[in-house]
Design a protein around this motif. Structure first.
Motif, PDB file in Angstrom:
ATOM      1  N   VAL A 270       0.844  -1.190   0.000  1.00 60.52           N
ATOM      2  CA  VAL A 270       0.000   0.000   0.000  1.00 60.52           C
ATOM      3  C   VAL A 270       0.881   1.243   0.000  1.00 60.52           C
ATOM      4  CG1 VAL A 270      -1.778   1.261   1.272  1.00 60.52           C
ATOM      5  CG2 VAL A 270      -1.811  -1.237   1.242  1.00 60.52           C
ATOM      6  N   ASP A 271       0.522   2.211  -0.837  1.00 55.51           N
ATOM      7  CA  ASP A 271       1.200   3.507  -0.842  1.00 55.51           C
ATOM      8  C   ASP A 271       0.644   4.344   0.301  1.00 55.51           C
ATOM      9  OD1 ASP A 271       2.280   5.983  -1.279  1.00 55.51           O
ATOM     10  OD2 ASP A 271       1.813   6.057  -3.421  1.00 55.51           O
ATOM     11  N   LEU A 272       1.380   4.422   1.394  1.00 52.98           N
ATOM     12  CA  LEU A 272       0.889   5.105   2.594  1.00 52.98           C
ATOM     13  C   LEU A 272       0.723   6.601   2.365  1.00 52.98           C
ATOM     14  CD1 LEU A 272       3.006   3.275   5.320  1.00 52.98           C
ATOM     15  CD2 LEU A 272       0.676   2.795   4.593  1.00 52.98           C
ATOM     16  N   ARG A 273       1.567   7.187   1.515  1.00 53.38           N
ATOM     17  CA  ARG A 273       1.431   8.609   1.230  1.00 53.38           C
ATOM     18  C   ARG A 273       0.069   8.888   0.598  1.00 53.38           C
ATOM     19  NH1 ARG A 273       5.699  11.992   0.164  1.00 53.38           N
ATOM     20  NH2 ARG A 273       6.994  10.187  -0.351  1.00 53.38           N
ATOM     21  N   PRO A 302       9.567   6.627  -1.953  1.00 56.64           N
ATOM     22  CA  PRO A 302       8.402   5.745  -1.798  1.00 56.64           C
ATOM     23  C   PRO A 302       8.167   5.386  -0.341  1.00 56.64           C
ATOM     24  CG  PRO A 302      10.275   4.542  -2.703  1.00 56.64           C
ATOM     25  CD  PRO A 302      10.663   5.975  -2.695  1.00 56.64           C
ATOM     26  N   LEU A 303       6.904   5.361   0.050  1.00 56.01           N
ATOM     27  CA  LEU A 303       6.496   5.019   1.419  1.00 56.01           C
ATOM     28  C   LEU A 303       5.446   3.916   1.333  1.00 56.01           C
ATOM     29  CD1 LEU A 303       6.190   8.657   2.817  1.00 56.01           C
ATOM     30  CD2 LEU A 303       8.029   7.023   3.311  1.00 56.01           C
ATOM     31  N   GLU A 304       5.923   2.696   1.151  1.00 55.11           N
ATOM     32  CA  GLU A 304       5.024   1.560   0.957  1.00 55.11           C
ATOM     33  C   GLU A 304       5.225   0.523   2.053  1.00 55.11           C
ATOM     34  OE1 GLU A 304       5.690  -0.029  -2.894  1.00 55.11           O
ATOM     35  OE2 GLU A 304       4.606   1.566  -3.934  1.00 55.11           O
ATOM     36  N   ALA A 305       4.124  -0.192   2.356  1.00 53.97           N
ATOM     37  CA  ALA A 305       4.167  -1.261   3.353  1.00 53.97           C
ATOM     38  C   ALA A 305       3.107  -2.288   2.994  1.00 53.97           C
ATOM     39  CB  ALA A 305       3.917  -0.712   4.759  1.00 53.97           C
ATOM     40  N   PRO A 306       3.293  -3.549   3.368  1.00 54.29           N
ATOM     41  CA  PRO A 306       2.259  -4.558   3.106  1.00 54.29           C
ATOM     42  C   PRO A 306       0.998  -4.213   3.893  1.00 54.29           C
ATOM     43  CG  PRO A 306       4.334  -5.581   3.770  1.00 54.29           C
ATOM     44  CD  PRO A 306       4.461  -4.122   4.041  1.00 54.29           C
ATOM     45  N   GLY A 307      -0.150  -4.368   3.260  1.00 52.12           N
ATOM     46  CA  GLY A 307      -1.387  -4.074   3.977  1.00 52.12           C
ATOM     47  C   GLY A 307      -2.612  -4.101   3.102  1.00 52.12           C
ATOM     48  N   ASP A 308      -3.741  -3.955   3.768  1.00 50.00           N
ATOM     49  CA  ASP A 308      -5.027  -3.828   3.106  1.00 50.00           C
ATOM     50  C   ASP A 308      -5.383  -2.344   3.078  1.00 50.00           C
ATOM     51  OD1 ASP A 308      -8.092  -3.518   3.275  1.00 50.00           O
ATOM     52  OD2 ASP A 308      -7.877  -5.611   2.650  1.00 50.00           O
TER      53      ASP A 308
END
Length: 422
Positions: A270-273, A302-308
């Motif tokens: 997921v792109d948290l930004r 980039p500010l990404e992390a695994p998630g829904d």
């Protein structure tokens, strides 16, 4: 027919094997019989009959090796249970277990019992160790023989309060020994209390707006029937109360769905930004209504992390909504996203910081409980369902993430979501 022939062949092979194994013994015995009959001048039939008897005994009687094999088979059939001692069996029981005799003297206590109730040495008086009235009655009834088995609930308050389901029964018949088994019910009781509190709180939250709506309806049908100004005001209040009930029902359903979902690590990134920007845009009217300025402090790259995405959107929406409600006195809310290596693994930290009245230290561990609210001094009362942070906690648990809270009275609060990058 084939089975019969097979059995005969097996018996024949067994007989030949036994004769071969005993050939030297049979030869010596036969010579001894013939010599004895010759010197004793016995009948010529005695020697052959004796030899036949020896051969038959060699074939029919089991040999020492066979007797050992038979004994081993019998032991295997019986199993190793007879070899176990009562002490070993008691040690294998994970629940606290105490064996006592007719005089209520402790004979044996397993490791679980000694660990929980302290030193339980053999020879100690059981009634002196457990002085609660219900335990005294239980021990007396078992020893008197009025009941063979009985179960009660017992609360042990030291060192921490625990609830046990205690079962007492006689061991066998006429042994003079008895057993106490303690089953810890503390967690089940805690869950029951949580369930009861949840139902009571949910009922209260629903009853309040319903009572308000019912009262205004009665007023509109009576004294305010022909008062346009009052009618408009009451209808607005009723609409607000209806929205409040709708939010409560939505939050209850969200919480229920989260609790029923299995724990699965999200497979997408997921792109948290982008998610946080969307949340800020959606809550812009709320910030404007509270005269709040929402400031951004996002790291580069980039500010990404695994998630829904939908679940994380709900997390950031709940946190920013709380910051806007309770941070109005500070005039601004800072939303920051940064990379961090301070935890056990690299993470991206999303922080919602307000400059409102803050939260007292004793309340911080409980703010994620259902319906738990902190009363703060604000310019106007804040209404919520009391479930927002509980939903946040459940979603973050599913994402293997965590929530940290920093606050100081009079200086605001900071809620930080720590999302693992892998």
């Amino acid at each position: 027919m084939s089975d019969v022939n097979g059995q005969r062949q097996n018996w024949g092979r067994l007989a030949l094997a036994r004769l071969r194994a005993c050939r030297w013994l049979l030869a010596v015995a036969a010579i001894a019989v013939i010599a004895a009959s010759a010197f004793a001048d016995l009948s010529a039939f005695v020697a052959p009959l004796a030899i036949i008897a020896l051969v038959a005994a060699a074939v029919v009687l089991p040999q020492p090796a066979e007797r050992l094999a038979m004994d081993g088979a019998a032991f295997a059939e019986a199993g190793p249970l007879p070899q176990l001692s009562a002490e070993n069996l008691a040690a294998a029981v994970t629940d606290p277990l105490i064996v006592f005799d007719r005089t209520a003297t402790i004979i044996h206590a397993n490791a679980a019992a000694s660990s929980i109730f302290g030193n339980l040495a053999a020879g100690m008086s059981l009634p002196l160790k457990f002085r609660a009235p219900e335990m005294q009655v239980l021990i007396d009834e078992i020893l008197a023989g009025s009941v063979w088995s009985r179960t009660i609930d017992h609360i042990d308050k030291l060192p921490v309060e625990r609830v046990y389901r205690v079962s007492a029964s006689a061991i066998g018949h006429g042994t003079g020994l008895y057993v106490l088994v303690f089953k810890d019910q503390s967690e089940a009781r805690r869950i029951d209390r949580m369930r009861a509190d949840f139902i009571a709180n949910a009922s209260h939250e629903m009853r309040t707006p319903l009572a308000s709506i019912a009262g205004f309806i009665e007023t509109l049908r009576g004294p305010a029937r022909n008062d346009p100004a009052a009618r408009e005001q009451f209808l607005q209040i009723m609409q607000n109360q209806t929205k409040r009930m709708a939010r409560l029902i939505d939050d209850l359903l969200s919480l229920s769905r989260l609790e029923m979902k299995p724990f699965l690590r999200p497979g997408t990134r997921v792109d948290l930004r982008e998610v946080v920007e969307s949340v800020i845009d959606s809550l812009a009217p709320l910030a404007k209504d509270g005269a709040l300025a929402v400031e951004r402090d996002f790291a580069e790259g980039p500010l990404e992390a695994p998630g829904d995405r939908d679940e994380l959107y709900q997390v950031f929406e709940n946190l920013l909504e709380n910051a806007c409600k309770y941070g109005q006195a500070g005039g601004r809310v800072i939303v920051s996203i940064a990379r961090s290596d301070k935890g056990p693994e690299p993470s991206i930290d999303v922080t919602m910081r307000d400059f409102g009245p803050g939260i007292a230290e004793e309340h911080i561990p409980r703010v994620t409980e259902r319906f738990y609210r902190v009363e703060v001094e604000t310019t106007r009362p804040q209404k919520g369902t009391g479930l927002g942070l509980s939903i946040v906690k459940h979603i973050l648990t599913r994402h293997n993430a965590r929530l940290s809270i920093e606050s100081e009275l009079g200086k605001g609060a900071a809620f930080t979501v720590h999302l693992p990058t892998n």
